[in-house]
Enzyme design. Structure first.
Site, PDB file in Angstrom:
ATOM      1  N   HIS A 154      13.323   1.083   4.784  1.00  0.00           N
ATOM      2  CA  HIS A 154      12.701   0.984   3.448  1.00  0.00           C
ATOM      3  C   HIS A 154      11.855   2.234   3.169  1.00  0.00           C
ATOM      4  O   HIS A 154      11.941   2.826   2.090  1.00  0.00           O
ATOM      5  CB  HIS A 154      11.847  -0.293   3.431  1.00  0.00           C
ATOM      6  CG  HIS A 154      11.045  -0.528   2.197  1.00  0.00           C
ATOM      7  ND1 HIS A 154      11.301  -1.565   1.320  1.00  0.00           N
ATOM      8  CD2 HIS A 154       9.977   0.132   1.683  1.00  0.00           C
ATOM      9  CE1 HIS A 154      10.427  -1.511   0.328  1.00  0.00           C
ATOM     10  NE2 HIS A 154       9.603  -0.498   0.521  1.00  0.00           N
ATOM     11  N   GLU A 155      11.063   2.650   4.169  1.00  0.00           N
ATOM     12  CA  GLU A 155      10.175   3.814   3.965  1.00  0.00           C
ATOM     13  C   GLU A 155      10.988   5.116   3.909  1.00  0.00           C
ATOM     14  O   GLU A 155      10.651   6.025   3.135  1.00  0.00           O
ATOM     15  CB  GLU A 155       9.118   3.896   5.079  1.00  0.00           C
ATOM     16  CG  GLU A 155       8.236   2.664   5.256  1.00  0.00           C
ATOM     17  CD  GLU A 155       7.567   2.181   3.991  1.00  0.00           C
ATOM     18  OE1 GLU A 155       7.387   2.973   3.053  1.00  0.00           O
ATOM     19  OE2 GLU A 155       7.242   0.978   3.929  1.00  0.00           O
ATOM     20  N   HIS A 197      12.162   5.635   0.511  1.00  0.00           N
ATOM     21  CA  HIS A 197      11.124   6.210  -0.380  1.00  0.00           C
ATOM     22  C   HIS A 197      11.139   7.741  -0.294  1.00  0.00           C
ATOM     23  O   HIS A 197      10.993   8.424  -1.305  1.00  0.00           O
ATOM     24  CB  HIS A 197       9.728   5.725   0.011  1.00  0.00           C
ATOM     25  CG  HIS A 197       9.350   4.389  -0.560  1.00  0.00           C
ATOM     26  ND1 HIS A 197       9.333   4.125  -1.916  1.00  0.00           N
ATOM     27  CD2 HIS A 197       8.921   3.246   0.033  1.00  0.00           C
ATOM     28  CE1 HIS A 197       8.933   2.884  -2.123  1.00  0.00           C
ATOM     29  NE2 HIS A 197       8.678   2.321  -0.954  1.00  0.00           N
ATOM     30  N   GLN A 226       4.766   7.416  -2.063  1.00  0.00           N
ATOM     31  CA  GLN A 226       4.078   6.368  -2.830  1.00  0.00           C
ATOM     32  C   GLN A 226       2.649   6.756  -3.213  1.00  0.00           C
ATOM     33  O   GLN A 226       2.064   6.149  -4.104  1.00  0.00           O
ATOM     34  CB  GLN A 226       4.048   5.053  -2.019  1.00  0.00           C
ATOM     35  CG  GLN A 226       5.426   4.428  -1.847  1.00  0.00           C
ATOM     36  CD  GLN A 226       5.366   3.219  -0.953  1.00  0.00           C
ATOM     37  OE1 GLN A 226       5.357   3.344   0.270  1.00  0.00           O
ATOM     38  NE2 GLN A 226       5.288   2.041  -1.548  1.00  0.00           N
ATOM     39  N   CYS A 235       7.362  -4.433  -1.687  1.00  0.00           N
ATOM     40  CA  CYS A 235       6.996  -3.018  -1.803  1.00  0.00           C
ATOM     41  C   CYS A 235       5.659  -2.918  -2.535  1.00  0.00           C
ATOM     42  O   CYS A 235       5.465  -3.573  -3.566  1.00  0.00           O
ATOM     43  CB  CYS A 235       8.077  -2.274  -2.589  1.00  0.00           C
ATOM     44  SG  CYS A 235       7.749  -0.517  -2.761  1.00  0.00           S
ATOM     45  N   LEU A 236       4.770  -2.099  -1.985  1.00  0.00           N
ATOM     46  CA  LEU A 236       3.447  -1.953  -2.615  1.00  0.00           C
ATOM     47  C   LEU A 236       3.557  -1.257  -3.971  1.00  0.00           C
ATOM     48  O   LEU A 236       2.634  -1.359  -4.777  1.00  0.00           O
ATOM     49  CB  LEU A 236       2.514  -1.177  -1.679  1.00  0.00           C
ATOM     50  CG  LEU A 236       2.275  -1.866  -0.326  1.00  0.00           C
ATOM     51  CD1 LEU A 236       1.450  -0.970   0.585  1.00  0.00           C
ATOM     52  CD2 LEU A 236       1.598  -3.217  -0.516  1.00  0.00           C
ATOM     53  N   GLY A 240       3.724  -0.908   5.716  1.00  0.00           N
ATOM     54  CA  GLY A 240       4.285   0.445   5.721  1.00  0.00           C
ATOM     55  C   GLY A 240       3.855   1.187   4.474  1.00  0.00           C
ATOM     56  O   GLY A 240       3.404   0.573   3.494  1.00  0.00           O
TER      57      GLY A 240
END
Ligand code: K1U
Ligand code: ZN
Length: 167
Positions: free
Chosen positions: A133-134, A137, A51, A91-92, A46
């Site tokens: 999660h996204e 963000h 991000q 998480c990236l 994702g």
């Protein structure tokens, strides 16, 4: 297509609140393609526009192992959530950190696709976790901020050490 730089926690820009996409056009579709390429190459399942320092309500997700099931969510809205489940998340923007987080088990989301077409999706399992999660963000929230202050302090110290060692 292009691979975009991913903001790294605790970068303050990860706390910006994303704005509604008013016009879904060629520029939006180019960002979707670039975000998908960035997510696949990371690799991740994702990515939120936040991000990559674009503060608009746009998410890409692909939980398939074959990278052939890209889901695009523009202006996502959570219509319903049910149950509660603890899952491990990564998480990236917080590389190398995996922690257990409690979220809704089932979610219903309405969004637009890259052509502006509205759709509603019911999700469970990893897809439901990833959507939540996204969407966090897009509100400027990083998953580690759902953990205790002690854990957050330890994570920040670990990331600093990792970054010193890769210099
Ligand atoms: O938001 C992100 O930074 C992407 C994140 C999404 C996510 C993963 C797990 C639980 C919740 C949300 C990631 O993709 S982290 C990397 C990851 O989980 C993964 C990478 C390669 C293959 C499979 C998973
Ligand atoms: Zn993330």
């Amino acid at each position: 297509m292009a691979i975009l730089p991913i903001l790294q926690y605790p970068d303050e820009r990860l706390h910006k609140v994303a704005q509604k996409v008013e016009h879904i056009d060629q520029t939006t579709r180019k960002l979707v393609r670039d975000m998908a390429e960035t997510m696949y190459s990371a690799p991740g399942i994702g990515l939120a526009a936040t991000q990559v320092d674009k503060h608009i309500r746009l998410i890409v997700i692909d939980i398939s192992e074959t990278h052939d099931d890209l889901k695009v969510f523009i202006n996502p809205e959570l219509l319903d959530s049910q149950g509660e489940k603890v899952n491990e998340e990564g998480c990236l923007s917080v590389p190398g950190i995996y922690e257990k987080v409690s979220r809704a088990e089932f979610v219903t989301v309405r969004a637009q696709d890259e052509h502006g077409k509205s759709f509603t999706l019911q999700a469970e399992g990893l897809l439901a976790v990833c959507i939540q999660h996204e969407m966090d963000h897009l509100l400027g929230r990083v998953f580690v901020e759902r953990l205790s202050h002690l854990k957050q302090t330890r994570i920040r110290a670990k990331l600093k050490k990792q970054r010193r060692e890769t210099l």
